[in-house]
Design an enzyme around this catalytic site. Structure first.
Site, PDB file in Angstrom:
ATOM      1  N   ARG A 161      31.935   6.406  17.192  1.00 27.81           N
ATOM      2  CA  ARG A 161      33.179   5.638  17.412  1.00 27.81           C
ATOM      3  C   ARG A 161      32.916   4.353  18.219  1.00 27.81           C
ATOM      4  O   ARG A 161      33.694   3.978  19.091  1.00 27.81           O
ATOM      5  CB  ARG A 161      34.220   6.494  18.155  1.00 27.81           C
ATOM      6  CG  ARG A 161      34.653   7.731  17.437  1.00 27.81           C
ATOM      7  CD  ARG A 161      35.451   7.444  16.167  1.00 27.81           C
ATOM      8  NE  ARG A 161      35.778   8.681  15.502  1.00 27.81           N
ATOM      9  CZ  ARG A 161      34.989   9.279  14.613  1.00 27.81           C
ATOM     10  NH1 ARG A 161      33.854   8.726  14.233  1.00 27.81           N
ATOM     11  NH2 ARG A 161      35.348  10.424  14.065  1.00 27.81           N
ATOM     12  N   SER A 213      43.494  11.091  16.432  1.00 25.58           N
ATOM     13  CA  SER A 213      43.004  11.777  17.637  1.00 25.58           C
ATOM     14  C   SER A 213      43.109  10.863  18.845  1.00 25.58           C
ATOM     15  O   SER A 213      42.668   9.715  18.803  1.00 25.58           O
ATOM     16  CB  SER A 213      41.546  12.189  17.452  1.00 25.58           C
ATOM     17  OG  SER A 213      41.469  13.173  16.453  1.00 25.58           O
ATOM     18  N   GLU A 304      40.028   7.934  22.583  1.00 31.07           N
ATOM     19  CA  GLU A 304      39.514   7.297  21.362  1.00 31.07           C
ATOM     20  C   GLU A 304      40.409   6.098  21.017  1.00 31.07           C
ATOM     21  O   GLU A 304      39.946   5.100  20.472  1.00 31.07           O
ATOM     22  CB  GLU A 304      39.517   8.311  20.210  1.00 31.07           C
ATOM     23  CG  GLU A 304      38.970   7.737  18.922  1.00 31.07           C
ATOM     24  CD  GLU A 304      38.707   8.791  17.848  1.00 31.07           C
ATOM     25  OE1 GLU A 304      38.259   9.913  18.175  1.00 31.07           O
ATOM     26  OE2 GLU A 304      38.959   8.485  16.675  1.00 31.07           O
TER      27      GLU A 304
HETATM   28  C1  LIG Z   1      46.751  10.304  10.851  1.00 29.07           C
HETATM   29  C2  LIG Z   1      45.521   9.603  11.365  1.00 29.07           C
HETATM   30  C3  LIG Z   1      44.282  10.142  11.114  1.00 29.07           C
HETATM   31  C4  LIG Z   1      43.115   9.497  11.565  1.00 29.07           C
HETATM   32  N1  LIG Z   1      41.918  10.049  11.284  1.00 29.07           N
HETATM   33  C5  LIG Z   1      40.782   9.421  11.698  1.00 29.07           C
HETATM   34  C6  LIG Z   1      39.496   9.968  11.369  1.00 29.07           C
HETATM   35  O1  LIG Z   1      39.381  10.970  10.698  1.00 29.07           O
HETATM   36  N2  LIG Z   1      38.415   9.299  11.836  1.00 29.07           N
HETATM   37  C7  LIG Z   1      38.498   8.151  12.564  1.00 29.07           C
HETATM   38  O2  LIG Z   1      37.463   7.587  12.942  1.00 29.07           O
HETATM   39  N3  LIG Z   1      39.700   7.618  12.889  1.00 29.07           N
HETATM   40  C8  LIG Z   1      40.837   8.213  12.467  1.00 29.07           C
HETATM   41  N4  LIG Z   1      42.064   7.689  12.774  1.00 29.07           N
HETATM   42  C9  LIG Z   1      42.151   6.483  13.617  1.00 29.07           C
HETATM   43  C10 LIG Z   1      42.237   5.168  12.833  1.00 29.07           C
HETATM   44  O3  LIG Z   1      42.815   5.360  11.564  1.00 29.07           O
HETATM   45  C11 LIG Z   1      40.875   4.545  12.637  1.00 29.07           C
HETATM   46  O4  LIG Z   1      40.263   4.345  13.862  1.00 29.07           O
HETATM   47  C12 LIG Z   1      40.977   3.213  11.881  1.00 29.07           C
HETATM   48  O5  LIG Z   1      39.695   2.853  11.443  1.00 29.07           O
HETATM   49  C13 LIG Z   1      41.596   2.081  12.708  1.00 29.07           C
HETATM   50  O6  LIG Z   1      41.792   0.975  11.852  1.00 29.07           O
HETATM   51  P1  LIG Z   1      43.021  -0.004  12.025  1.00 29.07           P
HETATM   52  O7  LIG Z   1      42.869  -1.077  10.998  1.00 29.07           O
HETATM   53  O8  LIG Z   1      44.308   0.726  12.012  1.00 29.07           O
HETATM   54  O9  LIG Z   1      42.726  -0.614  13.448  1.00 29.07           O
HETATM   55  P2  LIG Z   1      43.763  -0.989  14.627  1.00 29.07           P
HETATM   56  O10 LIG Z   1      44.377   0.260  15.156  1.00 29.07           O
HETATM   57  O11 LIG Z   1      44.675  -2.070  14.187  1.00 29.07           O
HETATM   58  O12 LIG Z   1      42.754  -1.583  15.698  1.00 29.07           O
HETATM   59  C14 LIG Z   1      41.770  -0.769  16.268  1.00 29.07           C
HETATM   60  C15 LIG Z   1      40.748  -1.685  16.964  1.00 29.07           C
HETATM   61  O13 LIG Z   1      40.045  -2.426  15.973  1.00 29.07           O
HETATM   62  C16 LIG Z   1      40.152  -3.821  16.246  1.00 29.07           C
HETATM   63  N5  LIG Z   1      40.208  -4.544  14.960  1.00 29.07           N
HETATM   64  C17 LIG Z   1      41.028  -4.308  13.918  1.00 29.07           C
HETATM   65  N6  LIG Z   1      40.767  -5.176  12.912  1.00 29.07           N
HETATM   66  C18 LIG Z   1      39.761  -5.984  13.364  1.00 29.07           C
HETATM   67  C19 LIG Z   1      39.050  -7.098  12.818  1.00 29.07           C
HETATM   68  N7  LIG Z   1      39.316  -7.576  11.600  1.00 29.07           N
HETATM   69  N8  LIG Z   1      38.102  -7.692  13.583  1.00 29.07           N
HETATM   70  C20 LIG Z   1      37.809  -7.238  14.823  1.00 29.07           C
HETATM   71  N9  LIG Z   1      38.442  -6.195  15.399  1.00 29.07           N
HETATM   72  C21 LIG Z   1      39.402  -5.579  14.677  1.00 29.07           C
HETATM   73  C22 LIG Z   1      41.424  -3.982  17.053  1.00 29.07           C
HETATM   74  O14 LIG Z   1      41.401  -5.158  17.842  1.00 29.07           O
HETATM   75  C23 LIG Z   1      41.390  -2.715  17.889  1.00 29.07           C
HETATM   76  O15 LIG Z   1      40.566  -2.924  18.984  1.00 29.07           O
HETATM   77  C24 LIG Z   1      43.228   8.289  12.312  1.00 29.07           C
HETATM   78  C25 LIG Z   1      44.492   7.746  12.561  1.00 29.07           C
HETATM   79  C26 LIG Z   1      45.629   8.385  12.084  1.00 29.07           C
HETATM   80  C27 LIG Z   1      46.978   7.771  12.320  1.00 29.07           C
END
Ligand SMILES: Cc1cc2nc3c(=O)[nH]c(=O)nc-3n(C[C@H](O)[C@H](O)[C@H](O)COP(=O)(O)OP(=O)(O)OC[C@H]3O[C@@H](n4cnc5c(N)ncnc54)[C@H](O)[C@@H]3O)c2cc1C
Length: 309
Positions: A161, A213, A304
């Site tokens: 992560r 999580s 996380e």
């Molecule tokens: C129901 C559910 C299940 C999930 N299951 C998992 C799982 O199995 N495994 C897992 O690892 N995660 C899981 N997650 C967490 C999440 O989905 C992941 O971490 C996902 O990859 C986050 O992506 P996001 O685009 O929503 O990022 P955001 O939440 O929008 O941002 C997260 C971080 O990434 C940065 N970021 C986003 N886009 C960029 C970019 N283009 N450039 C630089 N930085 C950027 C943001 O600034 C922030 O710091 C889950 C979430 C939910 C709601």
């Protein structure tokens, strides 16, 4: 470049929580990134890059800075297995299209919310796989210096992560080159993808707004003897990790509610927004869980999710 002012961030996060933000800026091209950088330096203000909003908690207070919403949506599948994708492609779409086109290597991510950029930044993973396994190159731009750079997989410094981009939040991920195995059987890839989606529907509390999580899982080397024994006895160890959900459930904390936020009955490492929760309700629950775990196992849980204020 589209600039909105004083808007509520709630609807841009899967938690449906958070206060108002001073500026919300959408960018779609590298030219607009330059304009954005000029804007940031003129205003001398803090900023936050928003992806799909599925791993973050904005506090209830006014965010006196810029939320940047990039929209880079390149989408190219090459015959040699290279796949070039904009950072703001939804993972659901990336996974579906790669399976449909017979490119093997991403089906494990069926049902993973958010965008590709967010997944790279946090090295998202599940079912024993991580995004790092298929990343060849990441194109990113530094929002302080305007430097545009291609990062090799090694330079991304992926870990559990974690990545270079997590340590260096001034880098905006623009595009990613993945390497997949073309010519695979599309039907069987889609079947695996759907199995993962159904597993998540079954195990995760998707009926309520949440951000996945809350805490990282525990490295077995870092827990005390008592917890290690307990995890062994209950056969919950996966690789070198003990699921934090196991610890929270063991302590009987499932169902605990503060304000509109509740520790999910379905998955103990999820906090769900059951009734217009405030960020403070979630923060209070996080504090409560951490205190209980510290008391019982002398262990410091690590979030996380990212908390933004
Ligand atoms: C129901 C559910 C299940 C999930 N299951 C998992 C799982 O199995 N495994 C897992 O690892 N995660 C899981 N997650 C967490 C999440 O989905 C992941 O971490 C996902 O990859 C986050 O992506 P996001 O685009 O929503 O990022 P955001 O939440 O929008 O941002 C997260 C971080 O990434 C940065 N970021 C986003 N886009 C960029 C970019 N283009 N450039 C630089 N930085 C950027 C943001 O600034 C922030 O710091 C889950 C979430 C939910 C709601």
């Amino acid at each position: 470049m589209l600039i909105l002012e004083n808007i509520s961030i709630k609807k841009f996060t899967t938690f449906k929580i958070g206060g108002r933000v001073k500026y919300f800026i959408t960018i779609t091209t590298l030219k607009e990134v330059e304009e954005l950088i000029d804007f940031l330096s003129k205003k001398e203000t803090k900023f936050f890059i928003l992806g799909g909003g599925s791993n973050i908690l904005f506090t209830d207070e006014y965010y006196n800075g810029v939320v940047i919403k990039p929209k880079f949506e390149t989408f190219n599948f090459f015959q040699n297995g290279e796949v070039v994708l904009g950072a703001n492609k939804l993972m659901s779409e990336v996974v579906y299209e790669s399976c449909r086109l017979g490119y093997q290597g991403l089906e494990w991510a069926g049902g993973l919310p958010g965008e590709l950029g967010g997944a790279i930044r946090g090295n998202a993973g599940c079912f024993g796989s991580e995004i790092k396994d298929i990343v060849q190159e990441v194109l990113a731009v530094n929002l302080l210096t305007k430097e545009l750079k291609k990062f090799s997989n090694e330079e991304c410094q992926f870990a559990y992560r974690h990545s270079f981009f997590k340590k260096n939040p001034e880098w905006l991920i623009v595009e990613t080159k993945l390497i997949l195995n073309p010519g695979s059987n599309s039907e069987s890839l889609l079947k695996i993808m759907n199995e993962k989606i159904n597993y998540r529907k079954d195990k995760h509390p998707l009926e309520f707004p949440n951000v996945g999580s809350i805490f990282k899982n525990l490295n077995i080397e870092e827990v005390n003897f008592e917890l290690k024994k307990l995890a062994e006895k209950n056969k919950v160890i996966k690789g070198n990790k003990i699921p934090t959900a196991f610890v929270i459930e063991f302590l009987g904390l499932k169902g605990k509610q503060i304000g509109g936020a509740k520790i999910s009955e379905k998955h103990a490492n999820f906090i769900v927004n059951v009734n217009n929760a405030k960020a403070q309700d979630v923060l209070d629950l996080i504090k409560f869980i951490k205190e209980k775990v510290k008391e019982e196992f002398n262990l410091d849980l690590k979030e996380e999710i990212e908390i933004i204020s």
